[in-house]
Scaffold this motif. Structure first.
Motif, PDB file in Angstrom:
ATOM      1  N   ASP A   1       0.811  -1.221   0.000  1.00  0.00           N
ATOM      2  CA  ASP A   1       0.000   0.000   0.000  1.00  0.00           C
ATOM      3  C   ASP A   1       0.841   1.266   0.000  1.00  0.00           C
ATOM      4  O   ASP A   1       0.334   2.345  -0.241  1.00  0.00           O
ATOM      5  N   GLU A   2       2.150   1.151   0.272  1.00  0.00           N
ATOM      6  CA  GLU A   2       2.974   2.340   0.437  1.00  0.00           C
ATOM      7  C   GLU A   2       3.506   2.882  -0.890  1.00  0.00           C
ATOM      8  O   GLU A   2       3.994   3.991  -0.951  1.00  0.00           O
ATOM      9  N   VAL A   3       3.492   2.099  -1.948  1.00  0.00           N
ATOM     10  CA  VAL A   3       4.042   2.533  -3.219  1.00  0.00           C
ATOM     11  C   VAL A   3       3.064   2.217  -4.339  1.00  0.00           C
ATOM     12  O   VAL A   3       2.245   1.310  -4.235  1.00  0.00           O
ATOM     13  N   THR A   4       3.166   2.963  -5.404  1.00  0.00           N
ATOM     14  CA  THR A   4       2.415   2.656  -6.605  1.00  0.00           C
ATOM     15  C   THR A   4       3.269   1.742  -7.470  1.00  0.00           C
ATOM     16  O   THR A   4       4.380   2.095  -7.853  1.00  0.00           O
ATOM     17  N   VAL A   5       2.773   0.559  -7.753  1.00  0.00           N
ATOM     18  CA  VAL A   5       3.546  -0.439  -8.478  1.00  0.00           C
ATOM     19  C   VAL A   5       3.457  -0.179  -9.976  1.00  0.00           C
ATOM     20  O   VAL A   5       2.364  -0.040 -10.535  1.00  0.00           O
ATOM     21  N   ASP A   6       4.614  -0.077 -10.623  1.00  0.00           N
ATOM     22  CA  ASP A   6       4.690   0.102 -12.071  1.00  0.00           C
ATOM     23  C   ASP A   6       5.593  -1.006 -12.598  1.00  0.00           C
ATOM     24  O   ASP A   6       6.812  -0.868 -12.628  1.00  0.00           O
ATOM     25  N   GLN A   7       4.987  -2.111 -12.978  1.00  0.00           N
ATOM     26  CA  GLN A   7       5.747  -3.282 -13.418  1.00  0.00           C
ATOM     27  C   GLN A   7       6.634  -2.952 -14.618  1.00  0.00           C
ATOM     28  O   GLN A   7       7.800  -3.352 -14.682  1.00  0.00           O
ATOM     29  N   ALA A   8       6.097  -2.226 -15.577  1.00  0.00           N
ATOM     30  CA  ALA A   8       6.865  -1.911 -16.783  1.00  0.00           C
ATOM     31  C   ALA A   8       8.087  -1.058 -16.451  1.00  0.00           C
ATOM     32  O   ALA A   8       9.181  -1.275 -16.986  1.00  0.00           O
ATOM     33  N   LYS A   9       7.896  -0.073 -15.564  1.00  0.00           N
ATOM     34  CA  LYS A   9       9.026   0.770 -15.178  1.00  0.00           C
ATOM     35  C   LYS A   9      10.085  -0.056 -14.453  1.00  0.00           C
ATOM     36  O   LYS A   9      11.286   0.127 -14.681  1.00  0.00           O
ATOM     37  N   ALA A  10       9.655  -0.954 -13.576  1.00  0.00           N
ATOM     38  CA  ALA A  10      10.613  -1.797 -12.859  1.00  0.00           C
ATOM     39  C   ALA A  10      11.416  -2.649 -13.832  1.00  0.00           C
ATOM     40  O   ALA A  10      12.638  -2.812 -13.676  1.00  0.00           O
ATOM     41  N   GLN A  11      10.758  -3.184 -14.852  1.00  0.00           N
ATOM     42  CA  GLN A  11      11.462  -3.991 -15.846  1.00  0.00           C
ATOM     43  C   GLN A  11      12.464  -3.143 -16.631  1.00  0.00           C
ATOM     44  O   GLN A  11      13.579  -3.590 -16.921  1.00  0.00           O
ATOM     45  N   ARG A  12      12.073  -1.921 -16.973  1.00  0.00           N
ATOM     46  CA  ARG A  12      12.995  -1.034 -17.694  1.00  0.00           C
ATOM     47  C   ARG A  12      14.212  -0.708 -16.840  1.00  0.00           C
ATOM     48  O   ARG A  12      15.349  -0.704 -17.324  1.00  0.00           O
ATOM     49  N   GLN A  13      13.979  -0.410 -15.569  1.00  0.00           N
ATOM     50  CA  GLN A  13      15.085  -0.085 -14.684  1.00  0.00           C
ATOM     51  C   GLN A  13      16.010  -1.283 -14.493  1.00  0.00           C
ATOM     52  O   GLN A  13      17.226  -1.132 -14.431  1.00  0.00           O
ATOM     53  N   PHE A  14      15.408  -2.468 -14.400  1.00  0.00           N
ATOM     54  CA  PHE A  14      16.224  -3.678 -14.282  1.00  0.00           C
ATOM     55  C   PHE A  14      17.090  -3.852 -15.534  1.00  0.00           C
ATOM     56  O   PHE A  14      18.270  -4.205 -15.446  1.00  0.00           O
ATOM     57  N   GLY A  15      16.510  -3.588 -16.704  1.00  0.00           N
ATOM     58  CA  GLY A  15      17.285  -3.663 -17.938  1.00  0.00           C
ATOM     59  C   GLY A  15      18.414  -2.653 -17.971  1.00  0.00           C
ATOM     60  O   GLY A  15      19.524  -2.958 -18.435  1.00  0.00           O
ATOM     61  N   CYS A  16      18.155  -1.439 -17.478  1.00  0.00           N
ATOM     62  CA  CYS A  16      19.213  -0.421 -17.405  1.00  0.00           C
ATOM     63  C   CYS A  16      20.342  -0.868 -16.485  1.00  0.00           C
ATOM     64  O   CYS A  16      21.526  -0.699 -16.787  1.00  0.00           O
ATOM     65  N   LEU A  17      19.966  -1.441 -15.340  1.00  0.00           N
ATOM     66  CA  LEU A  17      20.960  -1.899 -14.378  1.00  0.00           C
ATOM     67  C   LEU A  17      21.834  -2.997 -14.963  1.00  0.00           C
ATOM     68  O   LEU A  17      23.069  -2.927 -14.915  1.00  0.00           O
ATOM     69  N   THR A  18      21.208  -4.025 -15.526  1.00  0.00           N
ATOM     70  CA  THR A  18      21.991  -5.140 -16.052  1.00  0.00           C
ATOM     71  C   THR A  18      22.848  -4.708 -17.240  1.00  0.00           C
ATOM     72  O   THR A  18      23.993  -5.142 -17.373  1.00  0.00           O
ATOM     73  N   GLY A  19      22.294  -3.836 -18.088  1.00  0.00           N
ATOM     74  CA  GLY A  19      23.075  -3.340 -19.216  1.00  0.00           C
ATOM     75  C   GLY A  19      24.282  -2.541 -18.763  1.00  0.00           C
ATOM     76  O   GLY A  19      25.381  -2.675 -19.314  1.00  0.00           O
ATOM     77  N   ALA A  20      24.098  -1.699 -17.738  1.00  0.00           N
ATOM     78  CA  ALA A  20      25.207  -0.901 -17.230  1.00  0.00           C
ATOM     79  C   ALA A  20      26.287  -1.780 -16.611  1.00  0.00           C
ATOM     80  O   ALA A  20      27.486  -1.581 -16.849  1.00  0.00           O
ATOM     81  N   LEU A  21      25.873  -2.762 -15.818  1.00  0.00           N
ATOM     82  CA  LEU A  21      26.855  -3.635 -15.170  1.00  0.00           C
ATOM     83  C   LEU A  21      27.651  -4.428 -16.190  1.00  0.00           C
ATOM     84  O   LEU A  21      28.867  -4.614 -16.043  1.00  0.00           O
TER      85      LEU A  21
END
Length: 267
Positions: free
Chosen positions: A33-53
């Motif tokens: 209840d504390e956050v608004t879940v944005d699955q697509a944004k989370a997936q994009r951020q995960f892709g940015c993280l893995t690509g950067a690493l």
């Protein structure tokens, strides 16, 4: 204490994908209840993280598949604390999260690390809880946040595992984790948010340490959660939130942090 090198060079990164159940609380199936879940944004951020690493830092990436039965398993740092050739497999606070360690344990063994188990409720570490997001390694010592996720017995197990380093416990208020508002911005620099709770924790850290650290206070609380990496190509990196999310903090870090390579994880 042994005179240990501040940081070794990173060679690998272990990540875990975002499950379809992202945003739900382990064990009850309800959305947080504390956050608004944005699955697509989370997936994009995960892709940015893995690509950067992989592409920018040059690490060998080990990606554990997501598990929809483990909605918080993307918080992979919670289930292992690694220093040198030793990996401490932790015990998360929530019973429902403890099966997250199985896949991580296998990876640690495949990397030929010495795996130390925190044990079960009846073992030598009975009653201990420890999550890696409450553990700050400075290169010289450990600070462990005592929070709703990590208790003093967990900190004692960590100290017993990594005996070459001092281990100090500091308070973490509310439901936060230590690294929500405190992280390393370089080998001798601590980045910390400007909240009252963060300042209280910092004062405690200053009283407990025998070492000197530069402190960079950032205006936005979330900007204090960064990842400092010594890359395999003898370059240092700082991964941080994008300027769109923390404009004031990014401008501060550009002028006050050392001149190693910095990049954001994007939206």
């Amino acid at each position: 204490m042994a005179n240990m090198c501040p940081y070794g060079r990173f060679t690998h990164a272990v990540v875990r994908g975002i499950p379809e159940s992202f945003g739900k609380t382990a064990g009850d199936g309800r959305e947080n209840d504390e956050v608004t879940v944005d699955q697509a944004k989370a997936q994009r951020q995960f892709g940015c993280l893995t690509g950067a690493l992989r592409q920018k830092v040059g690490l060998q990436l080990i990606e554990i598949p997501p598990d929809p039965e483990l909605p918080e398993s993307w918080r992979i740092e919670d289930v292992a604390v690694i220093q040198g050739d030793t990996a401490l497999i932790t015990r998360p606070f929530k019973q429902q999260r403890r099966s997250e360690v199985d896949a991580v344990r296998r990876v640690m063994s495949e990397l030929n690390l010495t795996v130390v188990e925190m044990g079960d409720e009846q073992g030598d570490s009975g009653g201990a809880t420890l999550e890696g997001s409450d553990v700050l390694f400075t290169g010289r010592e450990f600070f462990v946040g005592i929070s709703s996720h990590t208790n003093r017995r967990g900190a004692e197990v960590l100290a017993d595992t990594f005996r070459d380093f001092a281990v100090s416990t500091v308070p973490v208020c509310g439901g936060a984790r230590l690294k929500n508002f405190c992280s390393m911005g370089g080998p001798n620099t601590i980045i910390i948010s400007n909240s009252d709770g963060a300042r209280k924790t910092l004062r405690m850290m200053e009283q407990l340490t025998d070492h000197h650290y530069e402190v960079l206070t950032v205006p936005e609380g979330s900007a204090a959660n960064c990842i400092y990496v010594k890359g395999p190509s003898k370059r240092d990196f700082l991964l941080h939130r994008p300027a769109e999310e923390c404009p004031d903090s990014v401008s501060v870090s550009k002028t006050q942090l050392p001149l190693y390579h910095k990049f954001s994880l994007g939206k």
